[in-house]
Design an enzyme around this catalytic site. Sequence first.
Site, PDB file in Angstrom:
ATOM      1  N   HIS A 143      -7.503  -5.466  -1.449  1.00 31.38           N
ATOM      2  CA  HIS A 143      -6.265  -4.745  -1.116  1.00 31.38           C
ATOM      3  C   HIS A 143      -5.321  -5.643  -0.314  1.00 31.38           C
ATOM      4  CE1 HIS A 143      -3.815  -1.225  -0.694  1.00 31.38           C
ATOM      5  NE2 HIS A 143      -3.842  -1.279   0.616  1.00 31.38           N
ATOM      6  N   SER A 162       0.831  -1.192   0.000  1.00 31.87           N
ATOM      7  CA  SER A 162       0.000   0.000   0.000  1.00 31.87           C
ATOM      8  C   SER A 162       0.877   1.258   0.000  1.00 31.87           C
ATOM      9  CB  SER A 162      -0.963  -0.037   1.192  1.00 31.87           C
ATOM     10  OG  SER A 162      -1.975   0.930   1.072  1.00 31.87           O
ATOM     11  N   ASP A 183      -9.096  -4.712  -5.868  1.00 35.14           N
ATOM     12  CA  ASP A 183      -8.668  -3.829  -4.770  1.00 35.14           C
ATOM     13  C   ASP A 183      -9.755  -2.803  -4.480  1.00 35.14           C
ATOM     14  OD1 ASP A 183      -7.432  -1.886  -3.144  1.00 35.14           O
ATOM     15  OD2 ASP A 183      -5.469  -2.363  -3.977  1.00 35.14           O
TER      16      ASP A 183
END
Length: 810
Positions: free
Chosen positions: A775, A668, A741
């Site tokens: 994610h 991330s 995601d």
Amino acid sequence: MKKTLLSFLVVAGTVCSSYGQEITGYQKPPQSIQELLDAPTTPLVRFNKSGTKLLLLRLPDYPSLEDISQPILGLAGLRINPLNNSSAVSATYTSMSIQEVNSTNEKLVDGLPKEARIANITWSPDERYIAFTNATKEGVELWLVDAARAQAKKLTEKYLNDAYGETLQWAPDGSHLLVQTVIESRGEQPQESPVPSSPIIQESIGKAAPSRTYQNLLKNSYDEKLMDYYLTSQPMKVRLDGSTEKVLAPGIYRGIQYSPDGKYLLTQKVIRPYSYLVPIYSFPFENVIYTAWGKEVKKLATSPLAENLPTGFDAVINGPRRYGWRADAAATLYWVEAQDGGDPNKEHRTRDAVYTLKAPFNREPFKLIETALRYKGIEWANKQYAIIREEWRKDRREKMTLIHPESGKIVKVIAARSSEDAYTDPGNFVHVDGPYEQAVLLLENETEPTAFSIGTGSSPEGDRPFLMRWKLLSDQKDTLFKSKAPYYEEPLFFNNKGVVYISRESVEQAPNIYKIDLKNGNGVSLTSFPDPYPSLRGVTKQQLSYPRKDGIKLTATLYLPKGYTKEQGPLPVLMWAYPREFKSLEAAGQVKGSPYRFTRLAFRSPVYWVSRGYAILDQTDMPIVGEGTEEPNDTFIQQIQDNAQAVIDYVVEMGVADRNRIAVGGHSYGAFMTANLLAHTDLFAAGIARSGAYNRTLTPFGFQYESRTYWEAPEVYYQMSPFSYANKIKTPLLMTHGIDDENSGTFPIQSERLYNAIKGHGGTVRLVLLPKEFHGYRAKESIMHTFWEMDCWLEKYVKNRTLQDKDAKK
């Protein structure tokens, strides 16, 4: 030697493809990593409210690709499984056991459903029963456990709506459960016409309406129909004998709360207009009070659509918000109203005001108190005391004030500090059940109000969790319990009866639950969970402290392979990090973490590679500081370079790291950091970037703690975007991304565009897109394959890197 299009690397019996697409199917990493991934999970432990019983919940293994491949609908920021009308991201458990705190024998709950997927677990007020949901492929069931007999049964045949809102809750008297059920007469899912019914139109009429970048938003009228179909529920009472009774009209309820005395219901029901710009939590909703049997008592304010909020983290809607019940009173409503119009950019003496209104709700509201900062929350104790919390996120200020909850008189400001200052964090107050079975502050009956708090205990020696008695008027603080080396001991439950229950762990010992006598300090073990990672025994773990060139003290956790000595020479290194913003140098330099924690492995951990002969730098400090009028991101690039240079110099000087064989990685925002480090430095042999965002112009209304828009700070957005410097990324970069995601800003297109940009400029790059993944990756096959990709990348470009490779990169 001339490079061919496809080059192979044999790793533990598997073939690693460096560039081509010829390798098909999901691969597995080396055996040492597989063994760690297959380790059994340690049960999660919960205490009942009175502290007499433990509930031990067993987590499932990683789901299979088949498990996660069920259909998912993205609606209004939610992800819904349409097959069983549940949230697609709910955490579930496979079994539960009950254990008395005075015994070490756990009793497995009998009668649980086969292939259980347990969630929404809640004790009854009298603690005789435990209610929970079980998600099947067809629907979400309601189950009940008789705690004394450890016997479970399905309570009703009706399916619950677990997609949004509060799925189930106990009535205050424990006579029944209030649940959200699927509308039985709703029919089949609406079908989308292949012929459009109208254009999709959005309009702005000159009023600024900045909004961040969100995923899974509504896109058209058909999505609106789907949202109504799956989120509309019928509130229903379910008695302990399984009989049911409808209460309230069907609707999309974001919240339903019993008053503490059980006589009223406070409801928040989502209404139109829906938005295509923001998630459902910003949709308009009605606030209404009903009797417990469903008769309307009073309509409160309607909360507006919140897509036109001013810029800034401290922006809120104008008008009443955050309705709730006072926990220590029978039926007293409270709420908050902005005094600055909800705009943090306006100068104003006060920001919020708290109001109360007692049943039967037919008088004028009473203004309890005004706050100088933005209201954060209130903790009720009794008729004499409550504690109100305020914060101002922009400059990290926070404040706690002791007040009289009837008059609003300020008794004393008990804390005013920076939320970044971990060393002065007083922790979280301990709560117990009050006269109406609601959580209220635990106060000792002394001459002055005396509360208790449990905190992390951050200090220059690392985290040392504590239990503290706090005399709120005199500010006398007495430590009742504090973690001692060589253990990490975390208080879990305390009710002021002479004992505290803690979790104790060390570098070599897995966490277990202990009962500690506060008078003599003696402890008794209640659980004996084994070490799930025996293959890591002998791995050395060390907390590092080292300076950045501007004097900030940084920390990182270093892992060295089993049996390694410096005489064997420096090692290849995998460094894992995640940047954090600070407004003060002092807070940025505080020691973080503890050297005595047991290593827990999860998908985001890099520690798996210590089993492959790498030195691992985990939780590597990556502070970004901007003091005064400067914002942290004004110098983001320079600061991540300085952070990286500092840790590399330190571990190289220690003699454990080979400067020419260091990889950097992150997930991330850590992936974003990784790509930037490769674009602006020559410090690393390779990079691994998982599920990142690389072009900040695609998140133009802010990201992380950046509240400025692209148009307010275009140079910051440009300079922070590794996409802007893709032509300079020559260090080999592996990127992975979940195709589904859902995280704000990290659209898969971020990775696709950076891959194409690097590829177009002749860089070495590989992109792996994972079907059905969010994610955070979930399926075991996806995680195994991701780790295989990472291992191949590290073996080729880091461990087996040659000087010729280094020269070629230049």
